[in-house]
Each structure stands twice: as C-alpha cells, then as structure tokens.
Write a protein that holds these residues in place. Structure first.
Motif, PDB file in Angstrom:
ATOM      1  N   GLY A 187     -50.290  94.172 -27.281  1.00 22.59           N
ATOM      2  CA  GLY A 187     -50.277  93.259 -28.416  1.00 22.59           C
ATOM      3  C   GLY A 187     -49.839  91.856 -28.031  1.00 22.59           C
ATOM      4  O   GLY A 187     -50.403  90.867 -28.508  1.00 22.59           O
ATOM      5  N   LEU A 188     -48.837  91.774 -27.164  1.00 23.38           N
ATOM      6  CA  LEU A 188     -48.386  90.459 -26.696  1.00 23.38           C
ATOM      7  C   LEU A 188     -49.476  89.748 -25.900  1.00 23.38           C
ATOM      8  O   LEU A 188     -49.725  88.550 -26.089  1.00 23.38           O
ATOM      9  N   LEU A 189     -50.116  90.475 -24.996  1.00 21.98           N
ATOM     10  CA  LEU A 189     -51.198  89.874 -24.212  1.00 21.98           C
ATOM     11  C   LEU A 189     -52.323  89.378 -25.126  1.00 21.98           C
ATOM     12  O   LEU A 189     -52.792  88.243 -24.988  1.00 21.98           O
ATOM     13  N   LEU A 190     -52.721  90.227 -26.066  1.00 26.73           N
ATOM     14  CA  LEU A 190     -53.798  89.863 -26.977  1.00 26.73           C
ATOM     15  C   LEU A 190     -53.392  88.698 -27.880  1.00 26.73           C
ATOM     16  O   LEU A 190     -54.151  87.743 -28.068  1.00 26.73           O
ATOM     17  N   GLY A 191     -52.169  88.754 -28.416  1.00 27.26           N
ATOM     18  CA  GLY A 191     -51.709  87.714 -29.329  1.00 27.26           C
ATOM     19  C   GLY A 191     -51.547  86.363 -28.658  1.00 27.26           C
ATOM     20  O   GLY A 191     -52.046  85.348 -29.149  1.00 27.26           O
ATOM     21  N   ILE A 192     -50.865  86.346 -27.518  1.00 22.64           N
ATOM     22  CA  ILE A 192     -50.640  85.074 -26.813  1.00 22.64           C
ATOM     23  C   ILE A 192     -51.956  84.516 -26.297  1.00 22.64           C
ATOM     24  O   ILE A 192     -52.259  83.327 -26.467  1.00 22.64           O
ATOM     25  N   GLY A 193     -52.757  85.390 -25.659  1.00 25.00           N
ATOM     26  CA  GLY A 193     -54.029  84.919 -25.125  1.00 25.00           C
ATOM     27  C   GLY A 193     -54.958  84.412 -26.206  1.00 25.00           C
ATOM     28  O   GLY A 193     -55.588  83.353 -26.062  1.00 25.00           O
ATOM     29  N   GLY A 194     -55.047  85.158 -27.325  1.00 28.95           N
ATOM     30  CA  GLY A 194     -55.929  84.751 -28.413  1.00 28.95           C
ATOM     31  C   GLY A 194     -55.449  83.483 -29.112  1.00 28.95           C
ATOM     32  O   GLY A 194     -56.244  82.604 -29.446  1.00 28.95           O
ATOM     33  N   ALA A 195     -54.136  83.392 -29.319  1.00 27.87           N
ATOM     34  CA  ALA A 195     -53.593  82.224 -30.024  1.00 27.87           C
ATOM     35  C   ALA A 195     -53.746  80.944 -29.217  1.00 27.87           C
ATOM     36  O   ALA A 195     -54.098  79.892 -29.750  1.00 27.87           O
ATOM     37  N   LEU A 196     -53.491  81.018 -27.926  1.00 23.36           N
ATOM     38  CA  LEU A 196     -53.522  79.808 -27.100  1.00 23.36           C
ATOM     39  C   LEU A 196     -54.922  79.427 -26.623  1.00 23.36           C
ATOM     40  O   LEU A 196     -55.103  78.345 -26.055  1.00 23.36           O
ATOM     41  N   SER A 197     -55.904  80.306 -26.836  1.00 17.54           N
ATOM     42  CA  SER A 197     -57.284  79.938 -26.505  1.00 17.54           C
ATOM     43  C   SER A 197     -58.091  79.625 -27.762  1.00 17.54           C
ATOM     44  O   SER A 197     -59.269  79.299 -27.683  1.00 17.54           O
ATOM     45  N   ASN A 198     -57.440  79.699 -28.926  1.00 18.38           N
ATOM     46  CA  ASN A 198     -58.085  79.386 -30.194  1.00 18.38           C
ATOM     47  C   ASN A 198     -58.448  77.900 -30.234  1.00 18.38           C
ATOM     48  O   ASN A 198     -57.627  77.043 -29.903  1.00 18.38           O
ATOM     49  N   PRO A 199     -59.689  77.560 -30.647  1.00 22.34           N
ATOM     50  CA  PRO A 199     -60.095  76.138 -30.677  1.00 22.34           C
ATOM     51  C   PRO A 199     -59.169  75.254 -31.512  1.00 22.34           C
ATOM     52  O   PRO A 199     -58.934  74.090 -31.154  1.00 22.34           O
ATOM     53  N   THR A 200     -58.632  75.778 -32.618  1.00 17.93           N
ATOM     54  CA  THR A 200     -57.735  74.986 -33.464  1.00 17.93           C
ATOM     55  C   THR A 200     -56.440  74.672 -32.716  1.00 17.93           C
ATOM     56  O   THR A 200     -55.945  73.534 -32.766  1.00 17.93           O
ATOM     57  N   THR A 201     -55.896  75.667 -31.991  1.00 16.09           N
ATOM     58  CA  THR A 201     -54.671  75.459 -31.218  1.00 16.09           C
ATOM     59  C   THR A 201     -54.915  74.456 -30.103  1.00 16.09           C
ATOM     60  O   THR A 201     -54.089  73.576 -29.844  1.00 16.09           O
ATOM     61  N   VAL A 202     -56.058  74.592 -29.435  1.00 17.53           N
ATOM     62  CA  VAL A 202     -56.391  73.679 -28.335  1.00 17.53           C
ATOM     63  C   VAL A 202     -56.544  72.255 -28.858  1.00 17.53           C
ATOM     64  O   VAL A 202     -56.101  71.289 -28.217  1.00 17.53           O
ATOM     65  N   ALA A 203     -57.153  72.101 -30.050  1.00 13.46           N
ATOM     66  CA  ALA A 203     -57.315  70.764 -30.632  1.00 13.46           C
ATOM     67  C   ALA A 203     -55.967  70.173 -31.030  1.00 13.46           C
ATOM     68  O   ALA A 203     -55.740  68.963 -30.905  1.00 13.46           O
ATOM     69  N   THR A 204     -55.037  71.016 -31.482  1.00 12.59           N
ATOM     70  CA  THR A 204     -53.711  70.545 -31.895  1.00 12.59           C
ATOM     71  C   THR A 204     -52.855  70.176 -30.691  1.00 12.59           C
ATOM     72  O   THR A 204     -52.089  69.204 -30.729  1.00 12.59           O
ATOM     73  N   TYR A 205     -52.971  70.972 -29.613  1.00 12.68           N
ATOM     74  CA  TYR A 205     -52.184  70.735 -28.390  1.00 12.68           C
ATOM     75  C   TYR A 205     -53.142  70.496 -27.224  1.00 12.68           C
ATOM     76  O   TYR A 205     -53.509  71.430 -26.507  1.00 12.68           O
ATOM     77  N   PRO A 206     -53.540  69.241 -27.024  1.00 15.66           N
ATOM     78  CA  PRO A 206     -54.546  68.931 -25.992  1.00 15.66           C
ATOM     79  C   PRO A 206     -54.129  69.351 -24.574  1.00 15.66           C
ATOM     80  O   PRO A 206     -54.994  69.539 -23.721  1.00 15.66           O
ATOM     81  N   VAL A 207     -52.834  69.531 -24.337  1.00 14.34           N
ATOM     82  CA  VAL A 207     -52.392  69.942 -22.999  1.00 14.34           C
ATOM     83  C   VAL A 207     -52.964  71.318 -22.624  1.00 14.34           C
ATOM     84  O   VAL A 207     -53.092  71.643 -21.439  1.00 14.34           O
ATOM     85  N   LEU A 208     -53.318  72.104 -23.632  1.00 16.53           N
ATOM     86  CA  LEU A 208     -53.896  73.430 -23.373  1.00 16.53           C
ATOM     87  C   LEU A 208     -55.374  73.361 -23.010  1.00 16.53           C
ATOM     88  O   LEU A 208     -55.943  74.363 -22.570  1.00 16.53           O
TER      89      LEU A 208
END
Length: 199
Positions: free
Chosen positions: A23-44
C-alpha cells in the motif's frame, strides 16, 4: 468451529502482513507521479524520479492484483501440518487450474459472456481443498508402478484434479452472486456520502 476459524485467521496473517508495504509503495508512487502533483511541485518533473515513482506504483499494484493467489498460498502454508512448501505449491496449482477451467468453460459455453471473477472466495475454497488433501494424503503410498507419484508429489496432482471440479462448480453458481455484487456496487456508488460510508 471457533478454533478452526481462529486457525484460518492466523493463516491469513502472513499474506496480509505484505499489504501495508504494498500500500505504501502504491500510494507514494501513485501520488508523486500524478500529473496534478507534478504540476503543483515542479521539482518532481524529473524523468529519473518519475521512473522511480512508476516502478514503486507498479510494485505495489502487482501485490493487490494477485491478492487472491497470495491468500490461497498463505492459507495453505498456515494450515498445513508438515511440508508447507508442497501445500503452497498445491494451492498455487489448484488456483491456476480453477481459473483456467472457468476460462475454458466460458469459451465453450458462453463466449460472449462476461468474465467470471471468484476473487478471494475462490482462493479460499481452493486453499482449503488443497490443504485438506495435503494433510490427508501427503504420505500416501501408491502401487509400485506409480511409486514416483506417491507421497507429497500426489498432493498437487490431486489438487489440480479437484480444482477442475471447483472451477466447474463456480462456473455454474458464481455468476448470480457476481451480478448481485456488481449491482450492489452500482447502488452504493449512486448514494453519495452514505454509500461511501457503507463501502
């Protein structure tokens, strides 16, 4: 009865212990590769980081995708009296044969019908049959000309034969239950916050 259910519950603890890490792998990986998250945090927005996050997400999702098989194996390992590896192998073989039987029967009798997914229920049934056969026949002695297939080697063979009948039974009895579950899911999804609570 209660003792048997307690043993089954303990057997499920082994595969269930994997779920938090997945669950942690799926949650962290999915959350930080989400286009909205990437747009909010350009460093990603880095190809190397996004590759790592996608790998994490895939590694987590594969555990949940094969949860039924893992529960079947865990049940066999937890309830086997001896030679737990053979019991686990019998469970895997039985689960695969059951699913193959259901797929073959769909192709023969209902090629345009929807797929049948027994999920965890099918895994539990196969696991219980596999471990019962294992505990009963792990030391079976066959006639000399069949001696190679005696003992623990007999268990996966017997389980695969039993799984054919289990697959046939699920092909007949499971579709109404599956349709009921899908209908309940549709009803719950349309009831808003109340449905979310019940889900």
């Amino acid at each position: 009865m209660f003792k048997q259910l307690q043993k089954i519950g303990k057997a499920f603890m082994l595969p269930i212990a994997i779920l938090p890490a997945a669950g942690l792998l799926l949650g962290i990986g999915g959350a930080l590769s989400n286009p909205t998250t990437v747009a909010t945090y350009p460093v990603l927005n880095n190809a190397f980081l996004q590759g790592i996050f996608q790998i994490m997400s895939s590694a987590g999702s594969v555990v949940f995708a094969n949860l039924s098989l893992l529960l079947c194996v865990g049940l066999c390992i937890g309830l086997a009296k001896r030679d737990k590896g053979t019991a686990a192998l019998a469970g895997v073989v039985g689960y695969l044969v059951m699913n193959a039987t259901i797929s073959a029967m769909l192709a023969i009798f209902n090629p345009k019908g929807s797929a049948i997914d027994t999920g965890v229920v099918g895994a539990i049934v196969v696991g219980l049959v596999a471990v019962t056969l294992h505990n009963k026949y792990q030391n079976i002695e066959l006639p000399q000309f069949l001696g190679f297939f005696g003992g623990s080697r007999f268990v996966p063979i017997a389980t695969s034969l039993a799984a054919i009948f289990i697959g046939c039974a699920f092909f007949i009895i499971w579709p109404p239950f599956q349709n009921l579950l899908v209908s309940l899911g549709d009803v719950i999804s349309k009831t808003g916050p109340i449905g979310t609570f019940f889900y």
